[in-house]
Scaffold this motif. Structure first.
Motif, short mmCIF file in Angstrom:
data_model
loop_
_atom_site.label_atom_id
_atom_site.label_comp_id
_atom_site.label_asym_id
_atom_site.label_seq_id
_atom_site.Cartn_x
_atom_site.Cartn_y
_atom_site.Cartn_z
N VAL A 191 -6.53 2.89 -0.09
CA VAL A 191 -5.12 2.48 0.03
C VAL A 191 -4.79 1.58 -1.16
N ILE A 192 -3.85 2.01 -1.97
CA ILE A 192 -3.45 1.27 -3.17
C ILE A 192 -2.35 0.26 -2.85
N GLU A 193 -1.39 0.70 -2.06
CA GLU A 193 -0.30 -0.18 -1.65
C GLU A 193 0.30 0.34 -0.36
N LEU A 194 1.00 -0.52 0.34
CA LEU A 194 1.69 -0.11 1.55
C LEU A 194 3.08 0.40 1.20
N ASN A 195 3.52 1.38 1.93
CA ASN A 195 4.85 1.96 1.75
C ASN A 195 5.82 1.20 2.66
N VAL A 196 6.69 0.41 2.07
CA VAL A 196 7.61 -0.43 2.84
C VAL A 196 9.02 0.12 2.70
N MET A 197 9.66 0.40 3.83
CA MET A 197 11.03 0.92 3.85
C MET A 197 11.87 0.05 4.77
N ALA A 198 12.94 -0.49 4.23
CA ALA A 198 13.83 -1.37 5.01
C ALA A 198 13.07 -2.50 5.68
N GLY A 199 12.09 -3.05 4.95
CA GLY A 199 11.33 -4.18 5.45
C GLY A 199 10.20 -3.83 6.41
N ARG A 200 10.03 -2.54 6.70
CA ARG A 200 8.97 -2.11 7.62
C ARG A 200 7.91 -1.31 6.89
N ILE A 223 -2.15 0.80 11.04
CA ILE A 223 -3.12 -0.09 11.68
C ILE A 223 -4.19 -0.47 10.67
N ASN A 224 -4.36 -1.75 10.50
CA ASN A 224 -5.36 -2.30 9.57
C ASN A 224 -6.63 -2.61 10.36
N ALA A 225 -7.66 -1.80 10.15
CA ALA A 225 -8.94 -1.98 10.87
C ALA A 225 -10.07 -2.05 9.84
N THR A 226 -9.93 -2.95 8.89
CA THR A 226 -10.82 -2.97 7.73
C THR A 226 -11.91 -4.03 7.80
N GLY A 227 -12.10 -4.65 8.97
CA GLY A 227 -13.19 -5.61 9.11
C GLY A 227 -13.06 -6.77 8.14
N PRO A 228 -14.08 -7.01 7.31
CA PRO A 228 -14.03 -8.15 6.40
C PRO A 228 -12.98 -8.04 5.31
N TRP A 229 -12.37 -6.86 5.17
CA TRP A 229 -11.27 -6.68 4.21
C TRP A 229 -9.91 -6.90 4.87
N CYS A 230 -9.90 -7.33 6.13
CA CYS A 230 -8.66 -7.43 6.91
C CYS A 230 -7.60 -8.27 6.20
N ASP A 231 -7.98 -9.48 5.75
CA ASP A 231 -7.00 -10.36 5.11
C ASP A 231 -6.49 -9.77 3.81
N ARG A 232 -7.35 -9.04 3.10
CA ARG A 232 -6.92 -8.42 1.84
C ARG A 232 -5.81 -7.40 2.09
N ILE A 233 -5.93 -6.60 3.12
CA ILE A 233 -4.90 -5.61 3.45
C ILE A 233 -3.65 -6.30 4.00
N ARG A 234 -3.83 -7.35 4.79
CA ARG A 234 -2.68 -8.09 5.31
C ARG A 234 -1.84 -8.65 4.18
N ARG A 235 -2.48 -9.03 3.08
CA ARG A 235 -1.71 -9.58 1.96
C ARG A 235 -0.96 -8.51 1.17
N LEU A 236 -1.28 -7.22 1.40
CA LEU A 236 -0.44 -6.16 0.83
C LEU A 236 0.90 -6.11 1.56
N GLU A 237 0.90 -6.50 2.83
CA GLU A 237 2.13 -6.55 3.62
C GLU A 237 2.88 -7.85 3.36
N ASP A 238 2.16 -8.95 3.29
CA ASP A 238 2.75 -10.27 3.09
C ASP A 238 1.83 -11.09 2.19
N PRO A 239 2.17 -11.23 0.92
CA PRO A 239 1.29 -11.96 0.00
C PRO A 239 0.98 -13.39 0.44
N ASN A 240 1.80 -13.94 1.31
CA ASN A 240 1.59 -15.31 1.77
C ASN A 240 0.94 -15.39 3.15
N ALA A 241 0.42 -14.26 3.64
CA ALA A 241 -0.20 -14.27 4.97
C ALA A 241 -1.42 -15.19 4.97
#
Length: 551
Positions: A191-200, A223-241
């Motif tokens: 996954v390179i980036e998340l596809n965000v449309m209208a904020g979702r 659904i983000n089920a990446t184990g130890p990479w979880c926070d890394r994927i969450r920051r693709l959705e919200d860089p300030n997570a």
């Protein structure tokens, strides 16, 4: 269509899925299986191979967690024991009952009385799901069972039952079950980036790391089920997570079982720091684990450190004084990052909760963080329950919501007695040792592997002089188990990396040749795969001559 053929980015991008799952470890595969069996349209992208992260670098145990009793986490013990019972029933070839001894020494924080009380609770919480009830043992009884155990300070202990598993193949079986149920699972899809449309979050942009091809995958829910990479994927959705994980490194070493001289699996308190550790048999080998060390290292680079190895060997040498284990006795080692939930920073790493959390991000993505291998199926049920509720609220068609995974056998999990396996193996000219090996890895799917020999008798031959694996397993791994790189087969499909003294070095070229025929690799690609694998194992323990392994 063959459910085990590798989907392409083009296939995944052709329709909008109900769910896009990121991560192909036990949790991600479990979610894919749970959702597909409930009738949801599922795509899963895994940046490496299935189970190539934490899910193949565990202590290989399915257990209730005796130490949770010390923490009075009663619900966690009950849940874990219930899940153990389910996995013993649905994957009996991969999750096997094992008898453990727990010796107690003078000065241990767990006394014989405290251990006896804990064991009684353990049996009670199992609610009839125990293989057998525990037994309290005196000093002499323990030494009769384990004569080489340290006698000085020994006061007694207990015998109890838990379960050992093949973690990589358990994850793989879960992924294969999801595929049969209709999920599209692709390894080596990043996954390179998340596809965000209208904020979702409405999907993701992915890249096939084997071909370089890319695509945009649309999904109603990610659904983000990446184990130890979880926070890394969450920051693709919200860089300030803010981070939710506190990763710890769990290291293990494997040594020849004869060097230790033990007969049972053993749970003990390390005399170095008092933490719970295990000495576990794996055929003619023994592995020792585990450490629990806070770390900030990347999951891609995690390896056992020299202090980790020394700690594990010193702890075991204190338990078995005649072992005299040294680093040169280590034939293999592995480490993984546990994706533990961040909690009170004053807690020691071993005290951090193994609970899991399901979080919904600002763009609607669900992330599952924490947890452990034993409860991966239960975690998947909870995630899919929440996902179906979200999908229903957004107007998606309602799907069946009843879970079936507690009763549905995993591939190979149907009854297939040893006598039947030996008879089948004899028909194909296989030794009893090889037939037992095939039954242990494939269960009731053993005939699928054996039948490959009908078309090519050469596939009955061993791939390594010190191991029972045969060529048919390599072909089966490619055709029905998603194997796409040499390391997939050597490490996670047939375990040559861990079960031979040379870490499979002698088999690498032959296995790559079989894969090249199946996958139509060029000669340069075949050589690249061999070189890559040899670089991965180069300079590590276990480069000696091969000897028979009986895992």
């Amino acid at each position: 269509m063959n459910p085990f053929s590798r989907a392409t980015v083009w296939d995944l991008g052709q329709k909008r899925h109900d769910l896009l799952i990121i991560g192909g470890g036990a949790t991600g595969a479990g979610i894919a299986r749970e959702a597909a069996l409930r009738g949801l349209s599922v795509a899963l992208a895994e940046r490496g191979d299935f189970a190539s992260g934490t899910s193949s670098r565990s202590s290989r145990l399915i257990h209730g967690g005796l130490r949770y009793l010390e923490q009075r986490a009663w619900h966690r013990v009950r849940e874990s024991l219930a899940e153990r019972k389910i996995l013993l029933r649905t994957a009996p070839h991969l999750v096997r009952p094992m008898e453990f001894l727990f010796p107690v020494f003078r000065g241990d924080r767990v006394s014989r009385l405290k251990l006896a009380a804990g064991m009684a609770l353990y049996d009670l919480f199992a609610l009839g799901g125990n293989v057998r009830a525990h037994r309290s043992l005196g000093k002499r009884a323990l030494l009769d069972l384990e004569p080489l155990l340290r006698e000085r300070g020994l006061t007694g202990g207990a015998m109890y039952w838990d379960a050992q598993c093949d973690d990589a193949r358990l994850t793989l079986a879960t992924a294969r079950s999801a595929a049969v149920a209709g999920a599209a699972l692709v390894n080596y899809m990043e996954v390179i980036e998340l596809n965000v449309m209208a904020g979702r979050v409405a999907g993701a942009v992915v890249r096939d790391t084997l071909t370089g091809a890319g695509a945009r995958i649309e999904a109603r829910l990610v659904i983000n089920a990446t184990g130890p990479w979880c926070d890394r994927i969450r920051r693709l959705e919200d860089p300030n997570a803010p981070p939710v994980l506190r990763p710890t490194r769990g290291s293990h070493v494997m040594v020849p079982r004869a060097k230790v001289g033990h007969h049972h699996a053993i749970t003990f308190l390390s005399p170095l720091d008092g933490r719970v550790m295990f000495v576990l048999p794996w055929g003619d080998r023994t592995y020792i684990g585990t450490t629990d060390t806070d770390t900030e290292e990347s999951p891609e680079q995690v390896e056992p450190t020299e202090p980790d190895v020394q700690y594990l060997l010193r702890s075991l040498n204190a338990l078995f004084p005649s072992a005299h284990l040294a680093p040169e006795d280590v034939t293999a080692s592995w480490a993984g990052l546990r994706p533990l939930i961040a909690a009170d920073p004053t807690l020691g790493a071993s005290e951090v909760s193994r609970e899991h959390r399901i979080l919904r991000g600002s763009g609607g993505m669900l992330s599952v963080a924490g947890g452990k291998l034993t409860t991966y199926r239960r975690m998947a049920v909870e995630v899919v329950d929440e996902a179906t509720a979200i999908l229903s609220s957004t107007g998606a068609p309602r799907r069946p919501t009843r879970s079936r995974t507690a009763t549905e056998p995993l591939p190979g999990g149907k009854d297939f007695p040893l006598v039947q396996a030996l008879r089948l193996g004899a028909e194909f000219g296989l030794s009893e040792h090889t037939s037992e090996h095939l039954l242990r890895l494939y269960g009731s799917e053993m005939p699928d592997v054996a039948r490959l020999i009908t078309a090519n008798r050469a596939l009955a031959g061993p791939v390594h002089p010190g191991h029972p694996a045969i060529g048919a397993q390599v072909v089966h791994a490619v055709r029905r188990e998603f194997a796409r790189r040499l390391d997939d087969v050597m490490t996670r499909r047939i375990h040559l990396r861990y079960e031979t003294n040379d870490q499979g070095r002698e088999a690498a070229d032959g296995v790559a040749g079989l894969m090249a025929t199946e996958l139509q690799w060029s000669e340069s690609r075949r050589s690249e795969e061999v070189d890559r694998y040899l670089r991965e194992i180069g300079g590590k323990a276990g480069e000696g001559a091969a000897e028979p392994a009986r895992p």
